[in-house]
Every structure is written in structure tokens, then in C-alpha cells.
Design an enzyme around this catalytic site. Structure first.
Site, PDB file in Angstrom:
ATOM      1  N   GLY A 163      13.522  11.742   1.920  1.00  8.63           N
ATOM      2  CA  GLY A 163      13.328  10.357   1.486  1.00  8.63           C
ATOM      3  C   GLY A 163      14.528   9.873   0.675  1.00  8.63           C
ATOM      4  N   LYS A 164      15.715  10.423   1.007  1.00 14.75           N
ATOM      5  CA  LYS A 164      16.934  10.037   0.268  1.00 14.75           C
ATOM      6  C   LYS A 164      17.234   8.554   0.466  1.00 14.75           C
ATOM      7  CE  LYS A 164      19.176  13.234   2.541  1.00 14.75           C
ATOM      8  NZ  LYS A 164      18.048  13.919   3.184  1.00 14.75           N
ATOM      9  N   GLY A 165      17.009   8.064   1.708  1.00 16.86           N
ATOM     10  CA  GLY A 165      17.277   6.656   2.009  1.00 16.86           C
ATOM     11  C   GLY A 165      16.403   5.754   1.165  1.00 16.86           C
ATOM     12  N   ASN A 178      24.440  12.464  12.059  1.00 11.76           N
ATOM     13  CA  ASN A 178      23.334  13.431  12.123  1.00 11.76           C
ATOM     14  C   ASN A 178      22.246  13.001  11.133  1.00 11.76           C
ATOM     15  OD1 ASN A 178      25.123  13.952  10.005  1.00 11.76           O
ATOM     16  ND2 ASN A 178      24.993  16.173  10.140  1.00 11.76           N
ATOM     17  N   ALA A 179      22.622  12.224  10.118  1.00 14.43           N
ATOM     18  CA  ALA A 179      21.661  11.729   9.133  1.00 14.43           C
ATOM     19  C   ALA A 179      20.834  10.595   9.716  1.00 14.43           C
ATOM     20  CB  ALA A 179      22.416  11.224   7.903  1.00 14.43           C
ATOM     21  N   GLY A 180      19.609  10.496   9.239  1.00 14.13           N
ATOM     22  CA  GLY A 180      18.754   9.353   9.567  1.00 14.13           C
ATOM     23  C   GLY A 180      18.029   8.993   8.292  1.00 14.13           C
ATOM     24  N   HIS A 181      18.424   7.892   7.679  1.00 12.34           N
ATOM     25  CA  HIS A 181      17.847   7.497   6.389  1.00 12.34           C
ATOM     26  C   HIS A 181      17.018   6.227   6.569  1.00 12.34           C
ATOM     27  CE1 HIS A 181      21.027   9.883   3.878  1.00 12.34           C
ATOM     28  NE2 HIS A 181      20.411  10.612   4.775  1.00 12.34           N
ATOM     29  N   THR A 182      15.755   6.316   6.244  1.00 12.45           N
ATOM     30  CA  THR A 182      14.853   5.180   6.442  1.00 12.45           C
ATOM     31  C   THR A 182      14.731   4.364   5.170  1.00 12.45           C
ATOM     32  OG1 THR A 182      13.591   6.718   7.792  1.00 12.45           O
ATOM     33  CG2 THR A 182      12.593   4.552   7.392  1.00 12.45           C
ATOM     34  N   GLN A 217      21.718  15.097   4.623  1.00  9.63           N
ATOM     35  CA  GLN A 217      21.228  16.474   4.802  1.00  9.63           C
ATOM     36  C   GLN A 217      20.721  17.003   3.449  1.00  9.63           C
ATOM     37  OE1 GLN A 217      24.639  15.830   6.421  1.00  9.63           O
ATOM     38  NE2 GLN A 217      23.226  14.920   7.836  1.00  9.63           N
ATOM     39  N   THR A 275      16.851  12.205  16.077  1.00 10.14           N
ATOM     40  CA  THR A 275      16.628  12.787  17.405  1.00 10.14           C
ATOM     41  C   THR A 275      15.183  12.630  17.887  1.00 10.14           C
ATOM     42  OG1 THR A 275      16.138  14.923  16.384  1.00 10.14           O
ATOM     43  CG2 THR A 275      18.422  14.548  17.072  1.00 10.14           C
ATOM     44  N   ARG A 285      12.826  14.452  17.125  1.00 11.19           N
ATOM     45  CA  ARG A 285      12.169  15.761  17.227  1.00 11.19           C
ATOM     46  C   ARG A 285      11.047  15.889  16.196  1.00 11.19           C
ATOM     47  NH1 ARG A 285      17.123  19.833  16.703  1.00 11.19           N
ATOM     48  NH2 ARG A 285      17.819  18.187  15.304  1.00 11.19           N
ATOM     49  N   GLY A 343       4.665   6.114  -1.073  1.00 17.29           N
ATOM     50  CA  GLY A 343       4.622   5.380   0.191  1.00 17.29           C
ATOM     51  C   GLY A 343       6.044   5.041   0.596  1.00 17.29           C
TER      52      GLY A 343
HETATM   53  P1  GDP Z   1      16.027  10.921   4.440  1.00 20.41           P
HETATM   54  O1  GDP Z   1      16.759  11.449   5.604  1.00 20.41           O
HETATM   55  O2  GDP Z   1      16.008  11.864   3.288  1.00 20.41           O
HETATM   56  O3  GDP Z   1      16.469   9.541   4.025  1.00 20.41           O
HETATM   57  O4  GDP Z   1      14.511  10.778   4.899  1.00 20.41           O
HETATM   58  P2  GDP Z   1      13.987  10.173   6.298  1.00 20.41           P
HETATM   59  O5  GDP Z   1      14.105   8.706   6.269  1.00 20.41           O
HETATM   60  O6  GDP Z   1      14.581  10.917   7.438  1.00 20.41           O
HETATM   61  O7  GDP Z   1      12.472  10.632   6.277  1.00 20.41           O
HETATM   62  C1  GDP Z   1      11.603  10.239   5.261  1.00 20.41           C
HETATM   63  C2  GDP Z   1      10.421   9.523   5.918  1.00 20.41           C
HETATM   64  O8  GDP Z   1       9.379   9.387   4.971  1.00 20.41           O
HETATM   65  C3  GDP Z   1      10.756   8.094   6.334  1.00 20.41           C
HETATM   66  O9  GDP Z   1       9.953   7.774   7.448  1.00 20.41           O
HETATM   67  C4  GDP Z   1      10.337   7.274   5.130  1.00 20.41           C
HETATM   68  O10 GDP Z   1       9.987   5.921   5.470  1.00 20.41           O
HETATM   69  C5  GDP Z   1       9.116   8.026   4.691  1.00 20.41           C
HETATM   70  N1  GDP Z   1       8.857   7.993   3.233  1.00 20.41           N
HETATM   71  C6  GDP Z   1       9.753   8.002   2.203  1.00 20.41           C
HETATM   72  N2  GDP Z   1       9.096   8.077   1.027  1.00 20.41           N
HETATM   73  C7  GDP Z   1       7.777   8.130   1.319  1.00 20.41           C
HETATM   74  C8  GDP Z   1       6.593   8.262   0.534  1.00 20.41           C
HETATM   75  O11 GDP Z   1       6.604   8.357  -0.679  1.00 20.41           O
HETATM   76  N3  GDP Z   1       5.407   8.314   1.224  1.00 20.41           N
HETATM   77  C9  GDP Z   1       5.330   8.233   2.577  1.00 20.41           C
HETATM   78  N4  GDP Z   1       4.115   8.289   3.139  1.00 20.41           N
HETATM   79  N5  GDP Z   1       6.422   8.106   3.353  1.00 20.41           N
HETATM   80  C10 GDP Z   1       7.620   8.070   2.726  1.00 20.41           C
HETATM   81  P1  IMO Z   2      19.133  13.570   6.761  1.00 18.55           P
HETATM   82  O1  IMO Z   2      20.329  13.033   6.026  1.00 18.55           O
HETATM   83  C1  IMO Z   2      17.318  16.993   8.741  1.00 18.55           C
HETATM   84  C2  IMO Z   2      20.017  19.697  10.854  1.00 18.55           C
HETATM   85  C3  IMO Z   2      19.864  19.779  12.359  1.00 18.55           C
HETATM   86  C4  IMO Z   2      20.275  21.228  12.590  1.00 18.55           C
HETATM   87  C5  IMO Z   2      21.387  21.424  11.566  1.00 18.55           C
HETATM   88  C6  IMO Z   2      22.797  21.275  12.126  1.00 18.55           C
HETATM   89  O2  IMO Z   2      18.387  12.558   7.547  1.00 18.55           O
HETATM   90  O3  IMO Z   2      18.284  14.381   5.830  1.00 18.55           O
HETATM   91  P2  IMO Z   2      24.241  19.184  12.879  1.00 18.55           P
HETATM   92  O4  IMO Z   2      23.975  18.139  13.946  1.00 18.55           O
HETATM   93  O5  IMO Z   2      24.390  18.611  11.517  1.00 18.55           O
HETATM   94  O6  IMO Z   2      25.342  20.107  13.244  1.00 18.55           O
HETATM   95  O7  IMO Z   2      22.902  20.089  12.891  1.00 18.55           O
HETATM   96  O8  IMO Z   2      21.180  20.452  10.559  1.00 18.55           O
HETATM   97  N1  IMO Z   2      20.219  18.338  10.317  1.00 18.55           N
HETATM   98  C7  IMO Z   2      19.274  17.639   9.679  1.00 18.55           C
HETATM   99  N2  IMO Z   2      17.982  17.909   9.446  1.00 18.55           N
HETATM  100  N3  IMO Z   2      17.844  15.859   8.263  1.00 18.55           N
HETATM  101  C8  IMO Z   2      19.150  15.587   8.452  1.00 18.55           C
HETATM  102  O9  IMO Z   2      19.787  14.563   7.865  1.00 18.55           O
HETATM  103  C9  IMO Z   2      19.920  16.468   9.239  1.00 18.55           C
HETATM  104  N4  IMO Z   2      21.204  16.480   9.650  1.00 18.55           N
HETATM  105  C10 IMO Z   2      21.379  17.645  10.305  1.00 18.55           C
HETATM  106  O10 IMO Z   2      18.553  19.531  12.760  1.00 18.55           O
HETATM  107  O11 IMO Z   2      19.213  22.073  12.233  1.00 18.55           O
HETATM  108 MG    MG Z   3      16.495  11.813   7.640  1.00 16.81          MG
END
Ligand code: GDP
Ligand code: IMO
Ligand code: MG
Length: 427
Positions: free
Chosen positions: A15-17, A38-42, A223, A300, A302, A414
Site C-alpha cells: 500500500g505504498k502508493g 515492475n511496480a504497481g502503485h494504486t 518493491q 501482471t 497474478r 480502506g
Molecule cells: P503498493 O505496490 O505498495 O503501492 O500496493 P498495491 O497498490 O500494489 O496494492 C495495495 C492494494 O491494496 C491496492 O489495491 C490498494 O488500493 C489497496 N489498499 C491500500 N490500502 C488499503 C487498506 O487499508 N485497506 C484495503 N482494503 N485496501 C487497501
Molecule cells: P510494488 O512496488 C510485488 C517481484 C516479482 C518477482 C521479483 C522480480 O508494486 O510493490 P522483477 O520483474 O522486478 O525482476 O521481478 O520481484 N516484484 C514485485 N512484487 N510488488 C512489486 O512492486 C514488485 N516488483 C517486482 O513478482 O518475484
Molecule cells: Mg504494487
């Protein structure tokens, strides 16, 4: 000192995003310093939902300058598409700054990432196949292409020619894959250069000047600690330093600029890709966490592996990053559980570890030792103050805090920006 570093403490997707977006209004700059798409920040605020891969999560505020630092690897196709997508959502990308020293992901990096994974077979890392590892590899073997190279057609051609001389041989002779033509790559990348050019800056100089003027900078990690190339579960890691030290090299500022280091920790655990995960659940509880927490990868798609909170991993993150604070995220998701387990130590090969074993074999064999706490079995997503939380949730937070050894100063309940409890955070 006006710098704050925000990092993932587990295996990513904590939940870094969301937390970056929530804090960003108080900062002048938000800087990505490592990783790539590779990052996906929501980021969610009201009706606006962003899935960001390269652009910093402070982009929603027009008072914030978003920066992509030199430590990031940039796929310009993805970047320019992301910029267009944001503009379509009514979010301006005009303020975006991009370091001239950031390395560029080329088509052959993506091809080689996929080829290397296929070759590893069952030993594959489970990468995102975005070309991250091969791009960092070229950076360190010093045949990489940098953002500044895109701005000079002659230099770009020379560098692509030199890189392809090696890459095409590998692609053709080792992997039996199609090769690339210098002209095609240069033409495509010079097109991206036209869009990127106005955003290119000397990142280190810009940030140091800003800090000298008393401006505030938030460094947004991608990551997480257990995916760090030096401190994670090698080789099942990404190819950059996702820990706090990476912010210094990845943006070009010194450690004396940093006031706070905030670790983002999910109230349970998830992991995408291969590698050890001692508290992983293979039962109904794991399925429930995945379902209630919507644990699917942003990049991805996944399914994420799910497990209980691991305080050994959290304590490690506190030390490796020098965390001053923790933001505990997704606490609301645990409202579905009758009882909640917390891993306090591991048993591996007849020995008890209350720290992350340095030997990878021991970590692979680690069996979690659990404590159990009662769940609160209710919806806490409308709570906005710590006092409003049910006692069992407060007990869980306070026990984690004790086990982790750093204050939990932010709690999220949330996905929306507003679904946050500020307990003791000051910046
Ligand atoms: P990040 O890569 O660390 O930025 O996290 P992601 O965005 O990949 O995954 C976090 C997921 O949890 C996203 O779908 C967010 O919208 C959701 N999220 C973040 N904080 C909360 C929370 O406190 N509660 C719930 N239910 N979802 C959250
Ligand atoms: P955020 O910033 C979760 C994982 C991949 C794989 C490993 C190496 O959204 O938290 P790469 O493509 O970086 O060479 O893959 O790292 N990985 C992540 N897992 N959140 C991420 O980013 C990731 N970025 C890479 O699934 O295991
Ligand atoms: Mg992510």
C-alpha cells in the site's frame, strides 16, 4: 532536514502508493528512486483511481513536483503511455521531472527477461517480465542507455549499435530468438525522446537545491525490503536496492537530509512470484485473505500468495532501513477472521530463529512459530481515529508494535485516501 523515505517492509504491494498519496500534500517533491514499471502503485481518491507504474504517487496534487530519479529504470513506451493516460483522466503531467541519468529499458531487455525466465524453468524467479533485471545488468556492465542519450541521436545510435552487437548474438545464438535492428530502435526511441525532453533534469542538483531552500521531499520506494537485491531473499528478488539506502544513491542526496524513514507493512502478508515465504497459507484462511483483500497484482494481474503477519520480517525491515515509523495497512481486511496469527520466530533445522536467518537454506526451511489473537469480526473501514477501533484491533496493533520495535504511527482501513487513521505521525 526535510526528507522522508517511504519503503516497503515485506514483499511489495503493502500500500505504498496509497500512503504516499495520502502524505504527499505535505511535501513539495515526491521522488521514485529505484525499480521501474515492475511496480504497481494504486492511488484512490473518491472516483479517481490510478494504477501507477513509473510516475510517483504524488501526481494528483498540483502543489507537488513528481520526480523519477536516476536509480529508476525507465521504459519510455510505458512512461509516455502512462502520461497520456493520466492526462486523459484530467491529471496534468506537466510538472513531471525525469533524471537525465536514469537508465532506459530497451526492447531487448524485455525479450531477454522472458527468455531467461523460460530457460530457468521451475527455478524461475517469477519476474514481471518488464526487462528490469537485464536493464540493471547493462547499467552495471556499463553498456546501458541513459535518458540523456535519447536526447542526442548520434550518441544514441552509437550506444545502441554497441549494445546490439552483444545482445543480438545472445538472442540469436543462445535463445534462438529474433534480433533487433539499430535503425528500428533508434527511430522508435527518438519518438519517445520528443515527449520526454521537456521533463529531463539534473535530479540530484534539483533536489539538493530544493532541500537547501527548506523544501520537503518524500522518497517513494517501490518493491520492498525482502525483494532488495542485497537484503532480500536472493535470488528471488528484484534487481535494485529497495531499502532506504537506495533512496540516497537513486536520487543523489545524502543521508543527512533524512528525518524520517517510514516502513509500510501490510497487516498480513502477500508475495507475488517465486521464493520463500514462511507464513504462507495454503488453506481457507489464505483464500479468504486473498478474496477480501483483492490480492491480485496491479502490474501482471497474478494472484498474490497470502499469509499471516511475520514479525521476524518486520523487525528485519526496522533494522535494515532504520525505520522511525511504521504504517500498518489493510487492517480492515482482518475483520473477516475469527482468530489472527502472528509469526514471532521460526524453527529451522532444529534451531529457533527470532531473526531472519542469514543462510538461505535455513530461511527456505523456516517453519513459523505463531501466537494467536482473537479477531474483531466487524467492519472498521469507517473508523477515522484510533479510539474508534474495537479493542481487539487495538490489541493487535499494540502487540505488533511491541514485536516490531518501531511505532505504528499510521493505520489504513480502506483503499481510499481518507480511509486512514493518523495515530502519531509527524512530518
Ligand atoms: P503498493 O505496490 O505498495 O503501492 O500496493 P498495491 O497498490 O500494489 O496494492 C495495495 C492494494 O491494496 C491496492 O489495491 C490498494 O488500493 C489497496 N489498499 C491500500 N490500502 C488499503 C487498506 O487499508 N485497506 C484495503 N482494503 N485496501 C487497501
Ligand atoms: P510494488 O512496488 C510485488 C517481484 C516479482 C518477482 C521479483 C522480480 O508494486 O510493490 P522483477 O520483474 O522486478 O525482476 O521481478 O520481484 N516484484 C514485485 N512484487 N510488488 C512489486 O512492486 C514488485 N516488483 C517486482 O513478482 O518475484
Ligand atoms: Mg504494487
Amino acid at each position: 532536514m526535510a526528507g522522508t523515505i517511504l519503503v516497503g517492509t515485506q514483499w511489495g504491494d503493502e500500500g505504498k502508493g496509497k500512503v504516499t498519496d495520502m502524505l504527499a500534500h505535505n511535501y513539495d517533491y515526491v521522488v521514485r528512486f529505484q525499480g521501474g514499471n515492475n511496480a504497481g502503485h494504486t492511488v484512490i481518491h473518491g472516483d479517481t483511481k490510478l494504477a501507477l507504474h513509473l510516475i510517483p504517487s504524488g501526481i494528483m496534487y498540483d502543489t507537488v513536483t513528481p520526480v523519477i530519479g536516476n536509480g529508476v529504470v525507465i521504459d519510455p513506451k510505458v512512461l509516455t503511455e502512462e502520461m497520456t493516460g493520466l492526462e486523459k483522466q484530467g491529471i496534468s503531467t506537466e510538472r513531471l521531472k525525469i533524471s537525465s541519468n536514469a537508465h532506459v529499458i530497451m526492447p531487448y531487455h524485455i525479450a531477454l527477461d522472458g527468455a531467461s525466465e523460460s530457460r530457468l524453468g521451475t527455478n524461475k524467479i517469477g519476474t514481471t517480465k518488464r526487462g528490469i533485471g537485464p536493464c540493471y545488468q547493462d547499467k552495471y556492465t556499463r553498456i546501458g542507455i541513459r535518458i540523456q542519450d535519447l536526447l542526442d541521436p548520434k550518441i544514441l545510435r552509437e550506444k545502441v549499435e554497441a549494445a546490439l552487437a552483444v545482445k543480438n548474438e545472445i538472442l540469436r545464438d543462445i535463445y534462438s530468438m529474433p534480433t533487433y535492428k539499430v535503425e528500428d530502435i533508434c527511430e522508435e526511441y527518438l519518438g519517445y525522446a520528443m515527449i520526454i525532453r521537456p521533463h529531463v533534469v539534473d535530479c540530484s542538483r534539483m533536489l539538493n537545491d530544493a532541500l537547501d531552500e527548506g523544501k520537503k521531499v518524500l522518497f517513494e520506494g517501490a518493491q520492498a525490503t525482502q525483494l532488495d537485491i542485497d537484503h532480500g531473499t536472493y535470488p528471488f528478488v528484484t534487481s535494485s536496492n529497495c531499502t532506504a539506502g537506495g533512496a540516497m544513491t537513486g536520487a543523489g542526496v545524502g543521508p543527512t537530509r533524512i528525518q524520517k524513514v517510514l516502513g509500510i507493512a501490510k497487516a498480513y502478508l502477500t508475495r507475488v512470484g517465486s521464493g520463500p515465504f514462511p507464513t504462507e497459507l495454503f488453506d481457507e484462511d489464505g483464500a479468504k485473505l486473498g478474496e477480501v483483500g483483492h490480492e491480485y497484482g496491479v502490474t501482471t494481474g497474478r494472484k498474490r500468495r497470502c499469509g499471516w503477519f511475520d514479525s521476524v520480517v518486520a523487525r528485519y525491515a526496522v533494522k535494515v532501513n532504520g525505520l522511525t515509523d511504521i504504517a500498518l495497512t489493510k487492517l480492515d481486511v482482518l475483520g473477516c477472521m475469527d482468530t489472527i496469527k502472528i509469526c514471532t520466530a521460526y524453527e529451522a533445522d532444529g534451531k529457533v530463529y527470532d531473526y531472519v536467518p542469514n543462510q538461505q537454506t535455513a530461511f527456505h526451511h523456516a517453519k513459523p512459530i505463531y501466537e494467536e489473537m482473537p479477531g474483531w469480526k466487524c467492519d472498521i473501514s469507517n473508523c477515522r481515529s484510533y479510539e474508534e477501533l474495537p479493542q481487539a484491533a487495538k490489541d493487535y496493533v499494540e502487540h505488533l508494535e511491541e514485536l516490531c520495535g518501531a511505532p505504528i504511527s499510521i493505520i489504513t482501513v480502506g483503499p481510499d485516501r481518507d480511509q486512514t487513521i493518523m495515530r502519531s505521525w509527524e512530518d
